[in-house]
Write an enzyme that holds these catalytic residues in place. Structure first.
Site, PDB file in Angstrom:
ATOM      1  N   ASP A  71       4.733 135.734 100.891  1.00  0.00           N
ATOM      2  CA  ASP A  71       6.133 136.154 100.821  1.00  0.00           C
ATOM      3  C   ASP A  71       6.962 134.958 100.358  1.00  0.00           C
ATOM      4  OD1 ASP A  71       5.570 134.802 103.162  1.00  0.00           O
ATOM      5  OD2 ASP A  71       6.087 136.476 104.472  1.00  0.00           O
TER       6      ASP A  71
ATOM      7  N   GLU B 203      11.440 139.636 104.963  1.00  0.00           N
ATOM      8  CA  GLU B 203      12.247 139.654 106.192  1.00  0.00           C
ATOM      9  C   GLU B 203      13.053 140.951 106.328  1.00  0.00           C
ATOM     10  OE1 GLU B 203      11.987 137.668 108.549  1.00  0.00           O
ATOM     11  OE2 GLU B 203      11.167 135.799 107.757  1.00  0.00           O
TER      12      GLU B 203
ATOM     13  N   HIS C 298      12.068 131.456 112.873  1.00  0.00           N
ATOM     14  CA  HIS C 298      13.452 131.952 112.757  1.00  0.00           C
ATOM     15  C   HIS C 298      14.465 131.024 113.443  1.00  0.00           C
ATOM     16  CE1 HIS C 298      12.500 136.408 111.568  1.00  0.00           C
ATOM     17  NE2 HIS C 298      11.668 135.552 111.043  1.00  0.00           N
TER      18      HIS C 298
HETATM   19 ZN   LIG Z   1      10.265 135.992 109.642  1.00  0.00          ZN
HETATM   20 ZN   LIG Z   2       7.749 135.273 108.012  1.00  0.00          ZN
END
Ligand SMILES: [Zn+2]
Ligand SMILES: [Zn+2]
EC number: 3.5.1.47
Length: 383
Positions: free
Chosen positions: A75, A134, A355
């Site tokens: 990602d 996300e 996060h």
């Molecule tokens: Zn994340």
């Molecule tokens: Zn992640």
């Protein structure tokens, strides 16, 4: 350029860390990835753009004697978090940070790709640089656009997530589910408001909502096998306007987590049943709206994951850790529901959690990750 050295990998990671971008806005990131990939030997590489998903990037490495196509996904998006690490290479995009470590994921993928650009694999490889993990379901978007068709369809798919709780460079995995599936829940209760002093003329949705919330607590405790797991959290409740008016409407918002899709569907169904029961007993209208932007669980394929774990355990250079499932969600679950594969962890050893504004993954994890994955893919191709 030759295979990326550890020094180059760290340089790349730090550059990516400085240009974090939110889901579907990864323009600088995609441009930089393309630039790095263009510096590799292009003899066996093919790059594909997706017009309807312009920040996504697919790279295919042509195998010399292919028996299969092995897919690898990273990602590429970041989070709306203001970085507080104080690092010299901190985010230059205000209010946005690679607080989930996707900069590490991308760098590892580039390292593996650079290796196979130099050492032609026997099998075909497809690297998917995926936007919007996300939020916005980038994996699903790409799949539904028909990206993984023909020579671009992997027979098996691999991907990793960094993990601050594991030692730097360790590989973590487990049979079964790695990340839970999630369902978002919205419940609206519609009755009849009225004067606080005349309850007989109204239909109080505060009382109905209270009954519903209490009943929902029995779903996990009474309808779910205690050996399996599930979570229902109703995190938000809104009802009424003022103390002396009976509320004619209530809204509840929450989330469901489960380790298998079957489990999530069972909880979904029980939630609808409870909603119907409350509607009947309070003579109200109850709407239970499920799956607004939820994630499928990341369910590892048994056969492929067994091979993966065995390889990592048998490799003396790899620190392999068997992990527990995480109750957080991951967008890779969608692709693994279509194409068999394995998701695993790469340890990055940090006190800060994913996060968080202070996440600072250990960079020594990058080369360890590249080596473990190139080793695994090489071994897989020999089978
Ligand atoms: Zn994340
Ligand atoms: Zn992640």
């Amino acid at each position: 350029m030759a295979v990326l050295t550890e020094e180059n990998l760290i340089k790349i990671r730090r550059h990516l860390h400085q240009i974090p971008e939110l889901a579907l806005k990864e323009v600088q990131t995609a441009a930089y990835l393309k630039e790095v990939i263009a510096s590799f030997d292009q003899t066996h590489l093919q790059v594909k753009k997706i017009p309807d998903l312009p920040t996504a990037l697919l790279v295919r490495v042509e195998g010399s004697a292919p028996k299969r196509t092995v897919g690898y996904r990273t990602d590429i998006d970041a989070l709306p978090v203001s970085e507080k690490t104080g690092l010299p290479f901190a985010s230059k995009n205000p209010g946005v940070m690679h607080a989930c470590g996707h900069d590490i994921h991308m760098t590892v993928a580039l390292g593996v790709l650079s290796y196979f650009a130099e050492h032609q694999p026997t099998d075909n490889l497809v690297f998917f640089f995926q936007p919007a993990e996300e939020s916005q379901n980038g994996g699903k978007l790409a799949y539904e656009l028909g990206v993984f068709k023909g020579q671009w369809r992997p027979d098996e798919f691999y991907g990793l997530h960094d993990n601050p709780d594991l030692p730097a460079g360790a590989i973590g995995c487990r049979m079964g589910t790695l990340f839970a599936g999630t369902t978002e829940v919205n419940i609206d209760l519609e009755g009849k408001g009225g004067h606080a002093a005349y309850p007989q003329d109204a239909n109080d949705m505060v009382v109905a909502a209270a009954a519903l919330i209490s009943q929902v607590q029995t779903i996990v405790s009474r309808s779910i096998d205690p050996i399996e797991s599930g979570v229902i959290t109703l995190g938000k409740l809104e009802a009424g306007t003022i103390r002396n008016v009976i509320a004619g409407h209530a809204r509840i918002e929450g989330t469901i987590r489960g380790l298998t899709q079957v489990m999530i569907q069972r909880i979904d169904q029980r939630l609808k049943d409870v909603g119907e029961g409350i509607a009947r007993s309070f003579n109200a209208e109850v709407t239970v709206d499920l799956n607004q932007g939820g994630y499928l669980p990341v369910e590892n394929n048994p056969e492929l994951t067994k091979r993966f774990i065995t390889y990592m355990q048998d490799n003396s250079d790899v620190n392999f850790v068997e992990t527990k499932p995480a109750m957080t969600g991951e967008d890779f679950g969608y692709l693994l529901s279509k194409i068999p594969g394995t998701m695993f962890w790469l340890g990055v050893e940090d006190d800060s959690q994913l996060h968080s504004a202070t996440l600072n993954p250990k960079e020594s994890a990058i080369e360890a990750g590249v080596n473990a994955i190139t080793g695994f893919i090489t071994a897989r191709m020999a089978e």
